[in-house]
Design a protein around this motif. Structure first.
Motif, short mmCIF file in Angstrom:
data_model
loop_
_atom_site.label_atom_id
_atom_site.label_comp_id
_atom_site.label_asym_id
_atom_site.label_seq_id
_atom_site.Cartn_x
_atom_site.Cartn_y
_atom_site.Cartn_z
N ALA A 168 74.49 13.41 36.33
CA ALA A 168 73.85 14.67 36.72
C ALA A 168 74.42 15.21 38.03
N VAL A 169 74.93 14.34 38.89
CA VAL A 169 75.55 14.79 40.14
C VAL A 169 76.70 15.75 39.86
N ALA A 170 77.46 15.49 38.81
CA ALA A 170 78.57 16.37 38.44
C ALA A 170 78.05 17.76 38.09
N HIS A 171 76.96 17.81 37.33
CA HIS A 171 76.40 19.10 36.93
C HIS A 171 75.82 19.85 38.13
N LEU A 172 75.18 19.12 39.02
CA LEU A 172 74.62 19.77 40.21
C LEU A 172 75.71 20.40 41.05
N ALA A 173 76.78 19.65 41.31
CA ALA A 173 77.88 20.20 42.10
C ALA A 173 78.46 21.43 41.41
N GLY A 174 78.67 21.36 40.10
CA GLY A 174 79.21 22.50 39.38
C GLY A 174 78.30 23.70 39.42
#
Length: 505
Positions: free
Chosen positions: A434-440
């Motif tokens: 989910a960290v990847a999605h948040l950054a994106g």
């Protein structure tokens, strides 16, 4: 009592045990089988069925003991080996399970169920060539076995042979058109291949999965929203699956809101603060609040059905980045906390939720990130929460990773502090979490490190994704090869570090 009478009496108790077992009355069944073997000590079938009763009761140690006694009584009893393999598999004694299934096949080469069990084990271990061989043998023995085609398709999917996987799923569905799992698997394969329109339509089968009730409880008597204009009416959008899915797909809510009505998003309380500023949301409600009577809504829809409703293709993915924002006060707070930290600030995240069945393939041992920490001018900041933090203990003396611990999200809600911290970073490097999605979603530069055959949303090739313009994808060349991924990551990072006033894109 004569031997014939003992044999007849043992057989009577054996049959009684079978009758009790069919009714799930395991204690009575076991007592009957024990009486049978006391009268006839060399009674392989009674020991075998007693083992099944213990297995179904959940007493795996006793079941294994009984199957061993059955084999001692009759060394050629192939189904006792098979049943013992099942118990060993439940116990996670993988090597013993493999031995038992292979032994069963030596005794009965056409035992398709043993090939099925072996194929499943080999697939879980990532031994995909062996898994494919087993499922193919199962199909040779039983060519009308729809589940075998489904399993073979799943193994081909794991190798990246998506066209072959799709063919297998389609063969399975010709035999059993309404099979939920196979339709779901075919949808994932179609989406991974990039066949979005077919994939989105079939993706609706997820709502029929038996385990879907844990994340999505349909409101059966409310009509599903079909994309029509709904001025003056209320639409309930229900979040589903993981936090990363929610973050990725709330991007559609402005498009929903543009159809004219009130958009109520049902989301777990932990994510409410992060999403409260998301465009397109009229209200936020909790699925556990019990304060939202059904009659208040005119329509309902699950969040990940929105791409289907809007006929999303690669060219029409809504990617107006950022579509989430961090709180200004928290941004200022984290700016102050990072004051004096000169050089390149890189947030890292390595571990996903281990309850996700594919987590062992997507999560990355923290030691692979040490090469980043060794670079001059680079500061690593942990964005990891919960699972995986145990890898931070006993770091090598030359590895420095800043961990803010409970300062990160403990008092604000999921990802609220993390988002504000990200806005002070130059780059995020993360596994598929989910960290990847948040950054994106925040428009923060992010490098996502992907397993050889990733989740459907990342496609099979390419360094870029239409879902997130500020994201770059680093893919494994072969399964499990994180070392190769980090060679490329470190090479790219070195060129950035050595470039004066470089900015990461």
């Amino acid at each position: 009592m004569t031997k014939d009478m003992e044999h007849k009496d043992a057989y009577t108790h054996f049959n009684a045990g079978n009758a009790y077992r069919r009714k799930n009355r395991y204690a009575e069944a076991i007592a009957c089988y024990q009486r049978a073997v006391s009268l006839q000590p060399v009674y392989a079938e009674a020991y075998n069925n007693m083992g099944l009763a213990f297995q179904e009761k959940g007493d795996l140690d006793e079941s294994i003991h009984c199957f061993q006694k059955a084999i001692e009584s009759s060394p050629g009893l192939f189904h006792a080996y098979f049943n013992m393999g099942v118990s060993h598999k439940y116990r996670k004694n993988v090597d013993d399970a493999i031995f038992c299934f292979q032994r069963a096949l030596l005794l009965k080469p056409d035992l398709s169920a043993a090939y099925n069990r072996l194929g499943t084990i080999f697939r879980e271990q990532g031994q995909l060539d062996k898994a494919i061989f087993c499922f193919q043998k199962e199909i040779e023995i039983d060519p009308e076995n729809a589940q075998a085609y489904n399993n073979l398709g799943s193994a081909f999917h794991d190798t990246g042979e998506i066209n072959e996987a799709i063919r297998c799923f389609q063969k399975s569905l010709r035999l059993r058109p309404d099979h939920v799992e196979t339709n779901w698997n075919l949808a994932l394969a179609q989406l991974l291949k990039g066949d979005f329109l077919e994939g989105w339509a079939r993706y609706e089968w997820r709502l029929r999965k038996p385990d879907w009730t844990s994340v999505h409880v349909p409101i059966d008597h409310l009509p599903p929203w079909d994309g029509c204009a709904f001025p003056g009416q209320r639409l309930l959008i229900r979040c589903e699956q993981g936090m990363g899915d929610v973050i990725q797909f709330v991007r559609y809510l402005p498009m929903v809101k543009a159809r004219g009505g009130t958009v109520i998003l049902e989301v777990e309380t932990s994510l409410a603060r992060l999403l409260k500023g998301c465009r397109g949301i009229s209200e936020l409600v909790s699925p556990h609040s019990g304060t939202e009577p059904v009659h208040r809504f005119d329509y309902q829809l699950s969040l990940l059905s929105l791409p289907r409703v809007f006929n999303t293709t690669h060219l029409t993915i809504p990617a107006q980045i950022p579509y989430l924002s961090a709180e200004e006060k928290l941004i200022a707070l984290w700016k102050e906390r990072l004051r004096g930290l000169e050089g390149l600030r890189i947030g890292i995240c390595w571990q996903g939720n281990p309850s996700y069945k594919g987590d062992s393939f997507r999560s990355i041992p923290l030691r692979h990130f040490f090469c980043l920490a060794a670079m001059d001018g680079v500061h690593l900041i942990s964005l990891q929460k919960g699972h995986g933090l145990e890898q931070m203990t006993n770091l090598p003396k030359d590895v420095s990773i800043i961990d803010f611990g409970p300062l990160l999200d403990a008092s604000t809600g999921a990802f609220v502090d993390t988002g504000a911290l990200m806005k002070q970073l130059d780059l995020v490097v993360t596994s598929d979490t989910a960290v990847a999605h948040l950054a994106g979603a925040l428009g923060v530069p992010v490098w996502v490190l992907l397993q050889h055959v990733p989740e459907w949303r990342w496609g099979l090739t390419g360094e870029n994704t239409a879902w997130y313009p500020t994201m770059r994808l680093f893919r494994q060349d072969r399964s499990g090869d994180w070392a190769g991924v980090f060679e490329r990551v470190c090479s790219e990072l070195k060129s950035l570090v050595t470039t004066t006033n470089s900015r990461i894109r």
